[in-house]
Design a protein around this motif. Structure first.
Motif, PDB file in Angstrom:
ATOM      1  N   PHE A  64      -7.072 -18.594 -54.225  1.00  0.00           N
ATOM      2  CA  PHE A  64      -6.405 -17.321 -53.994  1.00  0.00           C
ATOM      3  C   PHE A  64      -6.557 -16.857 -52.552  1.00  0.00           C
ATOM      4  CE2 PHE A  64      -7.025 -17.646 -58.480  1.00  0.00           C
ATOM      5  CZ  PHE A  64      -5.854 -17.117 -59.007  1.00  0.00           C
ATOM      6  N   VAL A  65      -5.517 -16.205 -52.070  1.00  0.00           N
ATOM      7  CA  VAL A  65      -5.497 -15.709 -50.701  1.00  0.00           C
ATOM      8  C   VAL A  65      -5.889 -14.235 -50.703  1.00  0.00           C
ATOM      9  CG1 VAL A  65      -3.831 -14.985 -48.945  1.00  0.00           C
ATOM     10  CG2 VAL A  65      -3.814 -17.337 -49.795  1.00  0.00           C
ATOM     11  N   PRO A  66      -6.688 -13.796 -49.726  1.00  0.00           N
ATOM     12  CA  PRO A  66      -7.092 -12.394 -49.665  1.00  0.00           C
ATOM     13  C   PRO A  66      -5.896 -11.456 -49.495  1.00  0.00           C
ATOM     14  CG  PRO A  66      -8.406 -13.727 -48.159  1.00  0.00           C
ATOM     15  CD  PRO A  66      -7.304 -14.600 -48.664  1.00  0.00           C
ATOM     16  N   LEU A  67      -5.962 -10.311 -50.169  1.00  0.00           N
ATOM     17  CA  LEU A  67      -4.920  -9.293 -50.051  1.00  0.00           C
ATOM     18  C   LEU A  67      -5.540  -8.026 -49.486  1.00  0.00           C
ATOM     19  CD1 LEU A  67      -3.290  -9.782 -53.572  1.00  0.00           C
ATOM     20  CD2 LEU A  67      -2.413 -10.590 -51.379  1.00  0.00           C
ATOM     21  N   THR A  68      -4.841  -7.334 -48.622  1.00  0.00           N
ATOM     22  CA  THR A  68      -5.366  -6.097 -48.043  1.00  0.00           C
ATOM     23  C   THR A  68      -4.296  -5.018 -48.077  1.00  0.00           C
ATOM     24  OG1 THR A  68      -6.271  -7.608 -46.378  1.00  0.00           O
ATOM     25  CG2 THR A  68      -6.732  -5.256 -46.097  1.00  0.00           C
ATOM     26  N   PRO A  69      -4.659  -3.822 -48.535  1.00  0.00           N
ATOM     27  CA  PRO A  69      -3.690  -2.731 -48.475  1.00  0.00           C
ATOM     28  C   PRO A  69      -3.601  -2.209 -47.042  1.00  0.00           C
ATOM     29  CG  PRO A  69      -5.753  -1.972 -49.445  1.00  0.00           C
ATOM     30  CD  PRO A  69      -5.926  -3.436 -49.158  1.00  0.00           C
ATOM     31  N   ILE A  70      -2.379  -2.054 -46.556  1.00  0.00           N
ATOM     32  CA  ILE A  70      -2.174  -1.522 -45.213  1.00  0.00           C
ATOM     33  C   ILE A  70      -1.411  -0.210 -45.333  1.00  0.00           C
ATOM     34  CG2 ILE A  70      -1.199  -1.967 -42.916  1.00  0.00           C
ATOM     35  CD1 ILE A  70      -3.136  -4.118 -43.496  1.00  0.00           C
ATOM     36  N   TYR A  71      -2.065   0.879 -44.974  1.00  0.00           N
ATOM     37  CA  TYR A  71      -1.410   2.184 -45.081  1.00  0.00           C
ATOM     38  C   TYR A  71      -0.734   2.546 -43.769  1.00  0.00           C
ATOM     39  CZ  TYR A  71      -3.773   2.892 -49.529  1.00  0.00           C
ATOM     40  OH  TYR A  71      -4.202   2.767 -50.826  1.00  0.00           O
ATOM     41  N   ARG A  72       0.565   2.765 -43.828  1.00  0.00           N
ATOM     42  CA  ARG A  72       1.272   3.263 -42.643  1.00  0.00           C
ATOM     43  C   ARG A  72       2.056   4.494 -43.073  1.00  0.00           C
ATOM     44  NH1 ARG A  72       2.550  -2.396 -41.667  1.00  0.00           N
ATOM     45  NH2 ARG A  72       1.014  -3.320 -40.251  1.00  0.00           N
ATOM     46  N   SER A  73       3.087   4.855 -42.327  1.00  0.00           N
ATOM     47  CA  SER A  73       3.694   6.160 -42.615  1.00  0.00           C
ATOM     48  C   SER A  73       4.845   6.158 -43.618  1.00  0.00           C
ATOM     49  CB  SER A  73       4.122   6.835 -41.313  1.00  0.00           C
ATOM     50  OG  SER A  73       5.073   6.040 -40.657  1.00  0.00           O
ATOM     51  N   SER A  74       5.037   5.074 -44.343  1.00  0.00           N
ATOM     52  CA  SER A  74       6.039   5.135 -45.401  1.00  0.00           C
ATOM     53  C   SER A  74       5.394   5.618 -46.701  1.00  0.00           C
ATOM     54  CB  SER A  74       6.701   3.776 -45.612  1.00  0.00           C
ATOM     55  OG  SER A  74       5.772   2.837 -46.127  1.00  0.00           O
ATOM     56  N   THR A  75       4.072   5.868 -46.614  1.00  0.00           N
ATOM     57  CA  THR A  75       3.371   6.547 -47.703  1.00  0.00           C
ATOM     58  C   THR A  75       2.655   7.730 -47.086  1.00  0.00           C
ATOM     59  OG1 THR A  75       1.515   5.030 -47.361  1.00  0.00           O
ATOM     60  CG2 THR A  75       2.986   4.553 -49.200  1.00  0.00           C
ATOM     61  N   LYS A  76       2.227   8.656 -47.931  1.00  0.00           N
ATOM     62  CA  LYS A  76       1.665   9.892 -47.380  1.00  0.00           C
ATOM     63  C   LYS A  76       0.208   9.794 -46.957  1.00  0.00           C
ATOM     64  CE  LYS A  76       4.846  12.804 -50.023  1.00  0.00           C
ATOM     65  NZ  LYS A  76       4.926  13.472 -51.336  1.00  0.00           N
ATOM     66  N   SER A  77      -0.516   8.816 -47.495  1.00  0.00           N
ATOM     67  CA  SER A  77      -1.921   8.764 -47.081  1.00  0.00           C
ATOM     68  C   SER A  77      -2.307   7.391 -46.554  1.00  0.00           C
ATOM     69  CB  SER A  77      -2.819   9.097 -48.266  1.00  0.00           C
ATOM     70  OG  SER A  77      -2.847   8.025 -49.180  1.00  0.00           O
TER      71      SER A  77
END
Lengths: 333, 333
Positions: free
Chosen positions: A320-333
């Motif tokens: 399995f390949v690592p997954l990371t959440p990337i928060y930018r401005s298309s979401t509010k937080s």
DNA sequence: TTGAAAGCGCTAACAA
DNA sequence: TTGTTAGCGCTTTCAA
């Protein structure tokens, strides 16, 4: 000094010039072979003077593989695929392999093309797109040619896999939208079935429970944009958190939402994509997304290939390949 | 039926099974060879049953080339390069060649990597990036290995070229800006020298006369954006028509201009790029640009390769790729 | 540590 | 139209 045609020097030429046998030349160019340092130097010097290089064809004919690795990759002009192939090629080359690129214009060509790969005594095959024919995979198994599948369905009987877990991908996307305050979910996925793309869309739906489903003709920017625009403002407004199965589609959706429907992202609707392609970070989009680590993907693929070469009878593996959440401005937080 | 290991069948096996000689088998697999239709069928049937395929290594060792074409291409994850390689690979494969991808992580590696290509008895080499070492080019000339350079400087003594004329590129960009009403020109180009990129920037400057020059660290989106932003609103406002040496840079510039400097494109300043990458047509950018016809580029490259193979002593040629002005909304007309 | 000799699988020249 | 023969350039036992 211009215009003359030279025959390529062979190990025989080098041998004569260095005053040794052809075997000695061969050994001088084989890492870890039993040669006196002195002879090795003589050979290398003679080779240098003659402009000799080992003929990999002859070497491959003799040994059991040519060092060539087949890379199956269609739609190379897509950001994810381009990067995958780039990183894969680099990893392979770093380890002394040579990637041979196989892109099919037409899905029907895949079988034949893949097949000819075997004629080059490839050290392995990496599949990043298309589904190779069962019969050829079977031939690989029989002749012990390692096969590595990237984000593909398991193929019966042969082929190690490196994948981004569809389940975790979909769940992570949902989690991002939820934690940003979204409560009414939607998902945009392409028609047809793909292991990874359809897989994570399904995982998202399942985890979200109620969910509006949008379908686009294919995975392209324009199809995604058209799909979103066609649905219309009223219908889309029922959703406040949209997961798009790829970044490319998410970017199309973003333009559809803002430019065609006049909605405000993230105020009216938040959007999360998948992949983290370079374009996702561009100012005009600044897209929140789930990143799959393509460097790791390439390295793992290479490891699977090498270990399979050393020990062909290893059980079939899935990494399995690592997954990371990337928060930018298309979401509010 | 699971787990058995088979040796690969050879032409000898096929010959025996079909009750013919090995030459007959060879002929059956050689287009245009003298074989009775009847024998051919027998051979093909036997081959099918055995799962035989011609060993290209042996064939290449025997003949004068392996059918492999080396493709030198770094920065493959860049939209233009990805598309170039994709189209090139397709053209090559369509003609029965096999592209071997050479991407150097480090410019210093190019020499060594290119060199090993020669060991595969390549049918030719196509260079889309990096500058190959003179010594290796010389080796190609001596052994009559065709070399095709795409948008590269002429290399002394060997190598056909297919290029987008830098002069006409720069002039066309200027023409587009002028016809859209711009009068005060600026150009954004990357540091360092590249035949095509620097070339068209220079042509633009020369044709424009007075011209504000912006320089970015490299050809990336972020460097271009940073370069524009760093210059500041006041300085940039002196320009009303900006030519960016590539679309990628133009897109960076667009974001810098609008998002960082708060300028209105095309009202305050008009922008023209070069390449017509897919992203240029995306809604958020909708960039006016000069398109270079990459399909034509690939086809011409292949033609040069093939004609050079047939007639190695042809004089060295330079072919031009069609250029088309594409008007979108980053200019006023 | 070295060299001689036997292939790896194929195609091309020649004779039949 | 077919088969026989001789390599293509290399690595790899095997003896020395």
């Amino acid at each position: 000094m211009t215009g003359e045609t030279n025959r390529k020097p062979t190990s025989f030429d080098v041998a004569r010039r260095a005053g040794v046998s052809r075997s000695a030349v061969s050994r001088a160019f084989t890492p870890g072979a039993a040669v006196a340092e002195d002879t090795r130097k003589k050979v290398l010097a003679a080779a240098e003077e003659l402009g000799y290089r080992v003929n990999s064809l002859a070497r491959g004919l003799q040994g059991d593989h040519s060092g060539i690795v087949g890379v199956l990759a269609s739609r190379l002009d897509t950001p994810v695929r381009a990067r995958q192939v780039q990183l894969l090629a680099q990893s392979l080359i770093r380890d002394g392999f040579r990637p041979m690129l196989v892109t099919a214009e037409n899905p029907d060509d895949v079988a034949g093309l893949f097949d000819t790969l075997l004629g080059y005594s490839v050290a392995g095959v990496v599949v990043t797109s298309d589904t190779p024919p069962q019969s050829t995979i079977e031939a690989c198994r029989k002749t012990r040619v390692p096969v590595v599948l990237i984000n593909r369905d398991a193929v019966v009987g042969w082929g190690d896999r490196v994948i981004s877990s569809p389940d975790r991908s979909g769940q992570m996307a949902l989690c991002m939208l939820r934690s940003s305050g979204a409560t009414r979910f939607g998902v945009l996925e392409p028609q047809g079935h793909t292991f990874s793309v359809t897989g994570r869309a399904n995982a998202f739906k399942e985890a979200a429970g109620a969910c509006v489903c949008l379908t686009s003709k294919d995975q392209s920017y324009s199809a995604a944009r058209a799909a979103v625009s066609a649905v219309g403002r009223a219908e889309v407004a029922r959703v406040d958190g949209l997961f798009c199965a790829t970044d490319l589609m998410a970017i199309g959706a973003l333009d559809g939402l803002r430019l065609d429907l006049g909605l405000n992202v993230p105020k009216d609707i938040q959007v999360v994509g998948f992949d983290d392609i370079e374009q996702a970070s561009w100012g005009a989009y600044d897209l929140s997304t789930v990143r799959q680590d393509l460097e790791a993907q390439a390295d793992i693929a290479l490891d699977l290939l090498k270990s399979r070469t050393e020990t062909p009878d290893l059980p079939i593996r899935t990494e399995f390949v690592p997954l990371t959440p990337i928060y930018r401005s298309s979401t509010k937080s």
